[in-house]
Every structure is written in structure tokens, then in C-alpha cells.
Design a protein around this motif. Sequence first.
Motif, mmCIF file in Angstrom:
data_model
loop_
_atom_site.group_PDB
_atom_site.id
_atom_site.type_symbol
_atom_site.label_atom_id
_atom_site.label_comp_id
_atom_site.label_asym_id
_atom_site.label_seq_id
_atom_site.Cartn_x
_atom_site.Cartn_y
_atom_site.Cartn_z
ATOM 1 N N VAL A 1 0.813 -1.217 0.000
ATOM 2 C CA VAL A 1 0.000 0.000 0.000
ATOM 3 C C VAL A 1 0.850 1.273 0.000
ATOM 4 O O VAL A 1 0.531 2.231 -0.697
ATOM 5 N N VAL B 1 2.302 1.858 -3.458
ATOM 6 C CA VAL B 1 1.260 2.195 -4.437
ATOM 7 C C VAL B 1 0.812 3.653 -4.243
ATOM 8 O O VAL B 1 0.623 4.395 -5.204
ATOM 9 N N ARG B 2 0.690 4.054 -2.975
ATOM 10 C CA ARG B 2 0.296 5.438 -2.708
ATOM 11 C C ARG B 2 1.321 6.419 -3.287
ATOM 12 O O ARG B 2 0.960 7.398 -3.939
ATOM 13 N N ASP C 1 1.139 6.615 -7.035
ATOM 14 C CA ASP C 1 0.017 7.449 -7.492
ATOM 15 C C ASP C 1 0.403 8.926 -7.473
ATOM 16 O O ASP C 1 0.083 9.683 -8.387
ATOM 17 N N VAL D 1 -1.076 -13.565 -4.158
ATOM 18 C CA VAL D 1 -2.188 -12.901 -4.855
ATOM 19 C C VAL D 1 -3.360 -13.876 -4.954
ATOM 20 O O VAL D 1 -4.502 -13.525 -4.655
ATOM 21 N N GLY E 1 -5.372 -14.180 -1.867
ATOM 22 C CA GLY E 1 -5.996 -12.966 -1.350
ATOM 23 C C GLY E 1 -5.148 -12.246 -0.320
ATOM 24 O O GLY E 1 -5.656 -11.504 0.511
ATOM 25 N N GLU E 2 -3.819 -12.456 -0.367
ATOM 26 C CA GLU E 2 -2.949 -11.826 0.624
ATOM 27 C C GLU E 2 -2.053 -10.751 0.023
ATOM 28 O O GLU E 2 -1.230 -10.159 0.712
ATOM 29 N N MET E 3 -2.174 -10.527 -1.269
ATOM 30 C CA MET E 3 -1.362 -9.479 -1.895
ATOM 31 C C MET E 3 -2.165 -8.849 -3.022
ATOM 32 O O MET E 3 -2.884 -9.557 -3.744
ATOM 33 N N LEU E 4 -2.049 -7.535 -3.162
ATOM 34 C CA LEU E 4 -2.714 -6.844 -4.265
ATOM 35 C C LEU E 4 -2.192 -7.426 -5.569
ATOM 36 O O LEU E 4 -0.991 -7.582 -5.749
ATOM 37 N N GLY E 5 -3.093 -7.748 -6.471
ATOM 38 C CA GLY E 5 -2.693 -8.319 -7.748
ATOM 39 C C GLY E 5 -2.573 -7.263 -8.832
ATOM 40 O O GLY E 5 -2.840 -6.081 -8.593
ATOM 41 N N ASP F 1 -4.380 -6.767 -11.503
ATOM 42 C CA ASP F 1 -5.658 -6.133 -11.838
ATOM 43 C C ASP F 1 -6.030 -5.064 -10.804
ATOM 44 O O ASP F 1 -6.510 -3.990 -11.157
ATOM 45 N N ASP F 2 -5.800 -5.396 -9.527
ATOM 46 C CA ASP F 2 -6.107 -4.424 -8.461
ATOM 47 C C ASP F 2 -5.310 -3.140 -8.662
ATOM 48 O O ASP F 2 -5.837 -2.037 -8.573
ATOM 49 N N ASP G 1 -6.436 -1.116 -11.592
ATOM 50 C CA ASP G 1 -7.708 -0.522 -11.207
ATOM 51 C C ASP G 1 -7.496 0.753 -10.389
ATOM 52 O O ASP G 1 -8.115 1.790 -10.642
ATOM 53 N N ILE G 2 -6.605 0.670 -9.423
ATOM 54 C CA ILE G 2 -6.365 1.784 -8.504
ATOM 55 C C ILE G 2 -5.617 2.917 -9.204
ATOM 56 O O ILE G 2 -5.953 4.081 -9.056
ATOM 57 N N LEU G 3 -4.588 2.565 -9.970
ATOM 58 C CA LEU G 3 -3.712 3.606 -10.527
ATOM 59 C C LEU G 3 -4.151 4.071 -11.919
ATOM 60 O O LEU G 3 -3.655 5.082 -12.407
#
Lengths: 264, 80
Positions: free
Chosen positions: A146, A149-150, A153, A179, A182-186, A188-189, A192-194
Motif C-alpha cells: 500500500v 502504491v500510494r 500514485d 495474490v 488474497g494476501e497481496m494486491l494483484g 488487476d487491483d 484498477d487503482i492507478l
Amino acid sequence: MGKSIVITSGKGGVGKTTAVANIGTGLAMRGLKVALVDTDIGLRNLDLLLGLENRIVYNIVDVVEGKCSLKQALVKDKRLNNLYLLPAAQTKEKEAVSIDQMKEVINDLKIEFDYVIIDSPAGIEHGFKSAISGADEAIVITTPEVSSVRDADRVIGLLEAYGLRDPRLIINRVRFDMVRNGEMLGVDDLLDILSIELLGIIPEDENLIISVNKGEPIIYSGNKYKSALAFNLIVKRLLGEDVSWDELEKSESFIEKIFKIFKG
Amino acid sequence: MIITNIWGKKMSSKEIAKERLQVILVYDRAKIEPKMIESLKEDLIKAVSKYLTFEPDNMRIELSQEDNKSILRIDIPLKE
């Protein structure tokens, strides 16, 4: 006239320098003339990743201060005679190269080289601004964490504000097993976010640590290791080839399966 | 690891990460501190109360992003 590409991230330690060393080497392995520029004044590292630390005579600050010519400061790679490094200064202040001076150096390099790959320092201050100033294109690198990724961005926003439209994304240190659980942002995620175009995915690979220890970019190993394969796919994509990302995940799960067989 | 979010829905740590990022990035992009929205809410309650009757608990303030623009939505359901 060549093309200049800056690799940047905001957050430190996410793999900028490793990406510069491997992408640059990969482009040179395909016969292109490549210059790698370390703009991290005071915290030079690209030389270590390339194993060139003992060959440096002059650096980028010497060039802008007129102590040597650009040609004299360029360090030729050990193996590839079409790959060069313009080292950062290790003992100077971060502001030793102005934005205009950096732009001029990059422009001069673009005359001689097909690709100029610029390694940006962490942060979003002077060093970052100067690293992106001479770039035609930008690559943003992040890990799936996180905090990283922040920062990515934020950097994407700044790049666009400085006129570097449509930067592309490299996601480093991906663990496909996490991934899937479900323990790591993949991938696609993150896309999606960026909302940014994907340039590459680099799986977590301990062999990268070994390659840094030796000062030999892992891409020299061809497709032997998953990170090397990943860098090769990035280089292909940079050169405009159509690359399917499934190839990587498939190859990783294939390698994992073989490992499991051997481990019993 | 499966964790339950505030609405009682089961969420993986990846989903939690994604949700947290999506919220904070809206604030980052708008250059607004999340705490500022709280202060705004308090001031709005004071200001609107002077003129209208409403239940402060039902008031909703939401910052979102559409087409690269930050949008602040304030919903104040009034008492009949």
C-alpha cells in the motif's frame, strides 16, 4: 536521435535501479546503443548493480562543471561494448546538477545513443524533478504494498503535471501465490487503482539478490530465472512487441511445480 | 487471513488493502487531509442547524473522484 526514458517510483527501495540495470542491459543485448544515467547524486548505486564501481573516473557532476567531456565520463560495460554508464557523483550535494544542466546532458546523450535510461532518486524533490526533466517517456515502478502504491500514485500525478503524459507501470516483487490466496494486491487491483498502462510484472525472485551481489544484471541469464524472463518481456514490450503477461505466471507456476517435484 | 470489515463482510487482507488505498488516494489526489472533512462536518452541523432541523447522525459527507475531478457530496436529510 534516441529516446530517453526515466524510471521512477517516489518510494525508495522498490527496484528502480535494478530495473534500469536490467532493462538497459536487455536493450543493449539486442544490439541497441544504450546509455544508463544515474541521477541519484550522493547515493550512487547503479555502478554496483552493473559491476562497474571500480572503473569510474569521472561522473555527471564533473561533466556539468566542465572538468571532463561527456565522453570521458561514460563508463563502458564489461561485456557489452554498446552499453555505457554515466555515473552519479558520490560526494556531491543533491543540487549539484541543475534541471537545465540535466536536460542538456540527456539531450547530448540522445544524439549518440538509441536509448538513454535515467535512474531517478527516491523522493519528489530536486533530484526527481531533474531526473524527469530530460525524459521523453516515464516508467513508474511499484511493489504491491500500500505505501509503495500510494507513492506511485503521487508520482504519476506529478509526471503528468510536468508534461510526461501516459507513464507506464512496472509492478515489482509480485508473489503470485499470495495474490491467489488474497494476501497481496494483484496486477488487476493495481491497474484498477492507478489507472495506468501496464509495462511489466516482475515476480519476487531471490536470484535477483545473488545477481546484485555479483554485479551482473540477471537478464544476462536469458530466461533461466523468472525475474530475467520478466525483464526480457519488458524489453520486448518497450520495443513495441506484443507480449502476453500470462506467459509469466504460467512459467512461474511451471517452475514452482518442478521445484515441488524436486523437493518431494 | 480473513478479517471481517465494519459491515460484517468477510474481507481478505488484499481487499482491505485495496479499499484503504482507494479511500486515501481520493484524499491525496484532492490534496485534502481526511481530518479536514471531519472539521468541515462539525462546522456544517453548526451552520445548517441555525436554519434547518435535521439529525446530525444522518448527515453524510463523501469525497469521490469522477473523470479526474474531485467531488465532495454532502447529504443532509431534513426532518419532516
